[in-house]
Design a protein around this motif. Structure first.
Motif, PDB file in Angstrom:
ATOM      1  N   LYS A 175       1.432  10.167  -3.717  1.00 38.34           N
ATOM      2  CA  LYS A 175       2.524  11.139  -3.787  1.00 38.34           C
ATOM      3  C   LYS A 175       3.888  10.471  -3.970  1.00 38.34           C
ATOM      4  O   LYS A 175       4.819  11.107  -4.444  1.00 38.34           O
ATOM      5  N   GLU A 176       4.012   9.182  -3.602  1.00 39.60           N
ATOM      6  CA  GLU A 176       5.258   8.454  -3.865  1.00 39.60           C
ATOM      7  C   GLU A 176       5.271   7.829  -5.255  1.00 39.60           C
ATOM      8  O   GLU A 176       6.321   7.343  -5.688  1.00 39.60           O
ATOM      9  N   ALA A 198      -4.126  17.885  -2.418  1.00 37.69           N
ATOM     10  CA  ALA A 198      -3.612  17.360  -1.149  1.00 37.69           C
ATOM     11  C   ALA A 198      -4.339  16.087  -0.749  1.00 37.69           C
ATOM     12  O   ALA A 198      -3.720  15.140  -0.220  1.00 37.69           O
ATOM     13  N   ALA A 199      -5.644  16.022  -1.001  1.00 37.75           N
ATOM     14  CA  ALA A 199      -6.395  14.812  -0.668  1.00 37.75           C
ATOM     15  C   ALA A 199      -6.005  13.658  -1.580  1.00 37.75           C
ATOM     16  O   ALA A 199      -5.909  12.505  -1.142  1.00 37.75           O
ATOM     17  N   GLU A 239      -3.079  13.161  -3.058  1.00 37.70           N
ATOM     18  CA  GLU A 239      -1.730  12.691  -2.769  1.00 37.70           C
ATOM     19  C   GLU A 239      -1.694  11.682  -1.629  1.00 37.70           C
ATOM     20  O   GLU A 239      -0.836  10.799  -1.607  1.00 37.70           O
ATOM     21  N   ASN A 240      -2.599  11.795  -0.691  1.00 36.20           N
ATOM     22  CA  ASN A 240      -2.584  10.919   0.477  1.00 36.20           C
ATOM     23  C   ASN A 240      -3.430   9.661   0.303  1.00 36.20           C
ATOM     24  O   ASN A 240      -3.544   8.873   1.242  1.00 36.20           O
ATOM     25  N   LEU A 241      -4.017   9.461  -0.843  1.00 38.83           N
ATOM     26  CA  LEU A 241      -4.743   8.228  -1.097  1.00 38.83           C
ATOM     27  C   LEU A 241      -3.755   7.083  -1.271  1.00 38.83           C
ATOM     28  O   LEU A 241      -2.687   7.257  -1.867  1.00 38.83           O
ATOM     29  N   THR A 242      -4.114   5.923  -0.762  1.00 39.03           N
ATOM     30  CA  THR A 242      -3.250   4.753  -0.878  1.00 39.03           C
ATOM     31  C   THR A 242      -3.673   3.902  -2.058  1.00 39.03           C
ATOM     32  O   THR A 242      -4.856   3.806  -2.388  1.00 39.03           O
ATOM     33  N   ARG A 302       1.222   5.506  -1.021  1.00 36.12           N
ATOM     34  CA  ARG A 302       0.495   6.733  -1.304  1.00 36.12           C
ATOM     35  C   ARG A 302       0.775   7.215  -2.725  1.00 36.12           C
ATOM     36  O   ARG A 302       1.849   6.971  -3.286  1.00 36.12           O
ATOM     37  N   ASN A 325       0.859  -1.179   0.000  1.00 33.65           N
ATOM     38  CA  ASN A 325       0.000   0.000   0.000  1.00 33.65           C
ATOM     39  C   ASN A 325       0.896   1.230   0.000  1.00 33.65           C
ATOM     40  O   ASN A 325       1.630   1.486   0.961  1.00 33.65           O
TER      41      ASN A 325
END
Length: 380
Positions: free
Chosen positions: A39-40, A253-254, A256-259, A37, A35
């Motif tokens: 953003k990675e 921003a929301a 980017e933090n989704l997995t 994010r 899992n």
């Protein structure tokens, strides 16, 4: 109190071993999907840093600057600087810039950098300066790829090293021909970004993979509605964005933090030909093959000899060399590898035979040519 019999003791140990086996099975690491994010995995296309480059002079060196005979550009640059400052040298006067060094100044202009903000710069000697320690970089414009000035650098250098020389002896710690100036450049011009342009943005996937692009789009659509994200290819995902700048930034921003659940990556072997490093991932497997490994070594030893003529021969003493060449080859054992064997097991077997990392580079490439290595080889 009666002592337990041997069958009772055996039964008790059996129960203990069974409990240990069960606990080991619970804690044994199993292959699971990772899992990660978003953003990675991806970034907005067009929002990136830019390379800046400039040519300048470092002054205030303690006799460790460029030599005029071997670095004429330093003398010419110093004369041009003095003319800009209103100082005209008499004809025939030559400068000896022992305290001046010509340098190249590089910097990274981050995205969204605005005029007045500061960035770090790296200063590197381009002449024969012995050390930049204690020097000061004078005002140097930094230009982008389009030739425009985006920053102005100036300040005292930080060089992480020291050195001293005298009487032909020299002692040096670390590298003295390069240094950094923290927050040494002031941004003079900003670079426009497409963050607020259009009704949609494109996320660029870091590694080209169709499964990753599809997984990113699926995660965005699952949280923000269908048809919000559309995968275009293995490296691009188009995302519909809100019109208002504040809402757009909050939406990014929301996102980017989704997995994202990633499946097993593509099989790949990375070879570093300069260092002999071999890196493999868990997806690499082999077909049935056999590998033989043997070492071939060539040893050349040279011994200086002197040819001395007789006293009355009238010849001269001549120094020559005598070379001895020896070639040795060690036998290699043949290893049979079954189909589906993991490459980690193959590397262990080859290491047990004495294969060096450089030998592994050749062996793995030969396996790929023979069709036994089911992986993509990348040489860096």
């Amino acid at each position: 109190m009666s002592r337990p019999s041997d069958p009772d003791r055996l039964m008790r140990w059996t129960l203990v071993l069974a409990a240990l086996a069960a606990s080991t099975a619970l804690w044994w690491p199993m292959p699971v999907e990772a899992n990660v994010r978003i953003k990675e995995l991806a970034a907005v296309q067009g929002v990136r840093s830019n390379q800046l480059l400039g040519y300048g002079l470092v002054v205030g060196l303690d006799g460790t600057g460029d030599q005029a005979t071997q670095s004429p550009n330093t003398t010419q640059s110093l004369q041009s600087l003095l003319q800009q400052l209103g100082v005209t040298l008499p004809p025939g006067v030559s400068l000896s810039p022992r305290n001046v060094a010509a340098v190249l100044v590089t910097a990274q202009l981050p995205p969204f950098a605005q005029p007045g903000q500061t960035i770090d710069v790296t200063v590197s000697s381009m002449g024969n300066s012995k050390s930049l320690r204690g020097g000061t970089l004078i005002a140097t414009p930094l230009r982008g790829a389009d030739g425009q000035i985006y920053a102005l650098a100036q300040g005292n250098l930080l060089v992480g090293g020291a050195g001293a020389s005298a009487g032909g002896s020299k002692v040096q710690i670390n590298h003295l021909s390069a240094g950094r100036i923290p927050e040494g450049a002031s941004v003079e011009r900003s670079v426009p970004t497409p963050l607020l342009d259009g009704e949609a943005l494109t996320l660029g996937v870091n590694a080209s993979d169709y499964a990753t692009a599809a997984a990113i789009a699926e995660a965005i659509n699952r949280h923000h509605g269908d048809d919000t994200a559309t995968p275009l290819d293995g490296r691009s995902v188009r995302v519909k964005m809100p019109a208002q700048p504040g809402a757009r930034l909050a939406f990014l921003a929301a996102i980017e933090n989704l997995t994202v659940q990633l499946a097993q990556p593509a099989a790949r072997v990375v070879l570093n030909a300069r260092t002999g490093s071999v890196i493999v991932n868990d997806a690499v497997t082999l077909g049935p093959c056999a590998v033989a490994h043997g070492n071939l070594s060539v040893t050349i030893s040279t011994t200086p000899v002197v040819s001395q003529p007789n006293a009355l021969a009238g010849g001269q003493t001549v120094q020559a060399e005598k070379s001895d060449i020896a070639i040795s080859q060690q036998g290699g054992a043949l290893i049979a590898l079954p189909a589906g064997a993991k490459l980690a097991d193959v590397v262990k077997a080859l290491n047990s035979l004495g294969a060096t990392p450089m030998d592994l580079l050749a062996i793995l490439q030969a396996m790929k040519t023979a069709g036994a290595l089911r992986a993509e080889i990348e040489v860096i």
